[in-house]
Write a protein that holds these residues in place. Structure first.
Motif: not given
Length: 128
Positions: A27, A30-31, A34, A62-63, A66, A69-71
């Protein structure tokens, strides 16, 4: 005195080590990517368009990071699911006929090959 309990997950494979700000290493990476791509794009878009367009452009850029990173579904990250999707839709053939390795057919082919060899040998012997 009230007892305080800490919930411990039953499946410890789902527990991920947190590195910084209660985020995993994946995460954080990836952030960071982004932010490195999104913030300069915001300023570039802002120089040629209005502020709300620049903000929306930055969000659109940026989406995907994200999401990466999160899914996570069934313990697999987004790129694994995308890889499976690409293989299923674009790489693998649409029709996959069921083919068997028939042992009887293999024996028939071998017998036919032996007969052909015998016929060739016989014709070469007759010619001599």
């Amino acid at each position: 005195m009230a007892a305080s309990y800490i919930s411990v997950p039953r499946d410890l494979t789902k527990v991920k080590s947190k590195v910084f700000f209660n985020l995993t290493k994946r995460q954080l990476i990836c952030f960071s990517v982004a932010a490195l791509i999104g913030v300069p794009s915001f300023f570039l878009i802002k120089s040629i368009a209005e502020l709300n367009v620049a903000v929306m452009g930055m969000m659109v850029i940026m989406m995907p990071f994200f999401f990466f990173a999160m899914y996570e579904k069934n313990g697999q990250p987004l790129e694994v699911h995308l890889g499976h999707f690409i293989q299923q839709v674009f790489i693998r053939p649409k029709k996959r006929p069921y083919k068997t390795n028939n042992y009887y057919a293999a024996l028939e082919r071998e017998a036919a090959a032996e007969k052909e060899v015998e016929r060739i040998v016989r014709t070469s012997m007759d010619e001599e």
